[in-house]
Design an enzyme around this catalytic site. Structure first.
Site, mmCIF file in Angstrom:
data_model
loop_
_atom_site.group_PDB
_atom_site.id
_atom_site.type_symbol
_atom_site.label_atom_id
_atom_site.label_comp_id
_atom_site.label_asym_id
_atom_site.label_seq_id
_atom_site.Cartn_x
_atom_site.Cartn_y
_atom_site.Cartn_z
ATOM 1 N N PHE A 223 0.832 -1.206 0.000
ATOM 2 C CA PHE A 223 0.000 0.000 0.000
ATOM 3 C C PHE A 223 0.863 1.251 0.000
ATOM 4 O O PHE A 223 1.834 1.356 0.754
ATOM 5 C CB PHE A 223 -0.915 0.029 1.238
ATOM 6 C CG PHE A 223 -2.162 -0.792 1.069
ATOM 7 C CD1 PHE A 223 -2.101 -2.180 1.030
ATOM 8 C CD2 PHE A 223 -3.405 -0.183 0.933
ATOM 9 C CE1 PHE A 223 -3.242 -2.950 0.849
ATOM 10 C CE2 PHE A 223 -4.563 -0.937 0.754
ATOM 11 C CZ PHE A 223 -4.478 -2.321 0.713
ATOM 12 N N GLU B 250 -7.309 2.976 -5.632
ATOM 13 C CA GLU B 250 -8.528 3.171 -4.824
ATOM 14 C C GLU B 250 -8.852 4.658 -4.872
ATOM 15 O O GLU B 250 -8.030 5.483 -4.466
ATOM 16 C CB GLU B 250 -8.281 2.769 -3.370
ATOM 17 C CG GLU B 250 -7.823 1.350 -3.177
ATOM 18 C CD GLU B 250 -8.878 0.463 -2.527
ATOM 19 O OE1 GLU B 250 -9.864 1.008 -2.007
ATOM 20 O OE2 GLU B 250 -8.701 -0.753 -2.553
ATOM 21 N N CYS C 155 -15.291 13.477 4.139
ATOM 22 C CA CYS C 155 -16.271 12.512 4.671
ATOM 23 C C CYS C 155 -16.282 12.606 6.198
ATOM 24 O O CYS C 155 -15.222 12.583 6.824
ATOM 25 C CB CYS C 155 -15.895 11.092 4.263
ATOM 26 S SG CYS C 155 -15.730 10.881 2.476
ATOM 27 N N CYS D 61 -6.663 15.477 0.479
ATOM 28 C CA CYS D 61 -8.046 15.132 0.143
ATOM 29 C C CYS D 61 -8.937 16.281 0.597
ATOM 30 O O CYS D 61 -8.828 16.724 1.741
ATOM 31 C CB CYS D 61 -8.480 13.830 0.815
ATOM 32 S SG CYS D 61 -10.175 13.379 0.365
ATOM 33 N N CYS E 253 -14.471 9.793 7.983
ATOM 34 C CA CYS E 253 -13.132 9.459 7.452
ATOM 35 C C CYS E 253 -12.224 8.929 8.570
ATOM 36 O O CYS E 253 -12.071 9.561 9.618
ATOM 37 C CB CYS E 253 -12.507 10.699 6.830
ATOM 38 S SG CYS E 253 -10.861 10.389 6.161
ATOM 39 N N ASP E 254 -11.595 7.784 8.332
ATOM 40 C CA ASP E 254 -10.683 7.212 9.333
ATOM 41 C C ASP E 254 -9.221 7.520 9.000
ATOM 42 O O ASP E 254 -8.315 6.983 9.638
ATOM 43 C CB ASP E 254 -10.912 5.704 9.502
ATOM 44 C CG ASP E 254 -10.674 4.915 8.226
ATOM 45 O OD1 ASP E 254 -10.301 5.531 7.202
ATOM 46 O OD2 ASP E 254 -10.847 3.681 8.246
ATOM 47 N N THR E 255 -8.992 8.354 7.997
ATOM 48 C CA THR E 255 -7.619 8.757 7.654
ATOM 49 C C THR E 255 -7.544 10.280 7.530
ATOM 50 O O THR E 255 -7.052 10.815 6.537
ATOM 51 C CB THR E 255 -7.142 8.098 6.334
ATOM 52 O OG1 THR E 255 -8.126 8.322 5.324
ATOM 53 C CG2 THR E 255 -6.886 6.621 6.488
ATOM 54 N N HIS F 206 -8.761 -6.609 7.239
ATOM 55 C CA HIS F 206 -7.527 -6.243 7.939
ATOM 56 C C HIS F 206 -7.794 -5.786 9.376
ATOM 57 O O HIS F 206 -6.957 -5.980 10.253
ATOM 58 C CB HIS F 206 -6.755 -5.157 7.167
ATOM 59 C CG HIS F 206 -7.549 -3.930 6.867
ATOM 60 N ND1 HIS F 206 -8.669 -3.937 6.081
ATOM 61 C CD2 HIS F 206 -7.391 -2.651 7.270
ATOM 62 C CE1 HIS F 206 -9.165 -2.722 5.981
ATOM 63 N NE2 HIS F 206 -8.402 -1.916 6.713
HETATM 64 FE FE1 SF4 Z 1 -11.063 11.713 1.627
HETATM 65 FE FE2 SF4 Z 1 -11.317 10.404 3.948
HETATM 66 FE FE3 SF4 Z 1 -13.426 10.629 2.313
HETATM 67 FE FE4 SF4 Z 1 -11.347 9.050 1.632
HETATM 68 S S1 SF4 Z 1 -12.753 8.744 3.357
HETATM 69 S S2 SF4 Z 1 -12.436 10.495 0.303
HETATM 70 S S3 SF4 Z 1 -9.625 10.229 2.506
HETATM 71 S S4 SF4 Z 1 -12.363 12.309 3.362
#
Ligand code: SF4
Length: 206
Positions: free
Chosen positions: A33, A106, A43, A39, A46-48, A200
């Site tokens: 990965f 992705e 969201c 970004c 969002c977990d990142t 995972h």
């Molecule tokens: Fe962006 Fe997080 Fe949504 Fe993915 S989940 S598109 S990284 S805000």
């Protein structure tokens, strides 16, 4: 203005790791990965979130990163984010394919596609829908489900494809205990879909 990304030769790298893919069609298979920062989609689940600001992450040369991957047994690279289509991905995909490694992407599809990809997983977000081209070229549609209303979004997205891709519904992790049983029942009555469970996280691996 100076292009700090040098046309995609350098990208803000958050992390890289060799693990098993946990989601969607390739779940269970080994994959390297590469997570790219940046970004603007926002969201709420969002977990990142660490990925949102590109300027927090060091620029890495795609040549150097892929040379390192090529020294491992990895046969597939998953490029994720953040939102990778923020950048010109042509140099990265070129470098991956030069080493005869499969190039998987992705993406939410928010921006036009660059580069050549062996597999595209489209994960559309309601607040910024994909560029129309993705409905012709994505191999897999993976919709994150937080509540029943998201199922309508998933069905609308699936209808936009000319050829049916592999269709996945994935419980949003913070609500997976509630959403997973709901999806099991939904898929039993709408069997074109499969469930994607973030393997995972159950395996406690990256
Ligand atoms: Fe962006 Fe997080 Fe949504 Fe993915 S989940 S598109 S990284 S805000």
């Amino acid at each position: 203005m100076t292009d700090v990304f040098e046309g995609g030769e350098k990208l803000p790298l958050i992390e890289e790791f060799y693990t098993l893919q946990g989601e969607g069609f390739h779940a269970g298979s080994a994959a390297y990965f590469i997570r790219i920062g940046g970004c603007d989609i926002g969201c709420r689940w969002c977990d990142t979130r660490i990925s949102w600001r590109a300027d927090l992450h060091s620029l890495a040369s795609v040549t150097d990163v892929i040379a390192k991957v090529a020294s491992t047994p990895a046969r597939a690279i998953v490029v994720t984010g953040g939102e990778p289509t923020t950048y010109n991905l042509a140099p990265l995909s070129r470098e991956i394919r030069k080493h005869n490694i499969k190039a998987f992407l992705e993406t939410s599809g928010a921006y036009p596609l660059t580069g050549e990809w062996d597999w595209i997983c489209l994960s559309p977000k309601k607040q910024q829908l994909p560029q129309p081209e993705f409905y012709d070229i994505a191999h897999e549609l993976k919709v994150i489900i937080q509540d029943e209303a998201d199922l309508e979004h998933a069905e609308r997205q699936a209808e936009l494809f000319r050829n049916t891709p592999h269709l996945y519904l994935q419980p949003e992790w913070s609500r997976h205990q509630t959403v997973t049983p709901m999806l099991v029942e939904y898929i039993k009555t709408h069997p074109k879909w499969k469930i994607s469970v973030q393997l995972h996280k159950y395996l406690n691996i990256p």
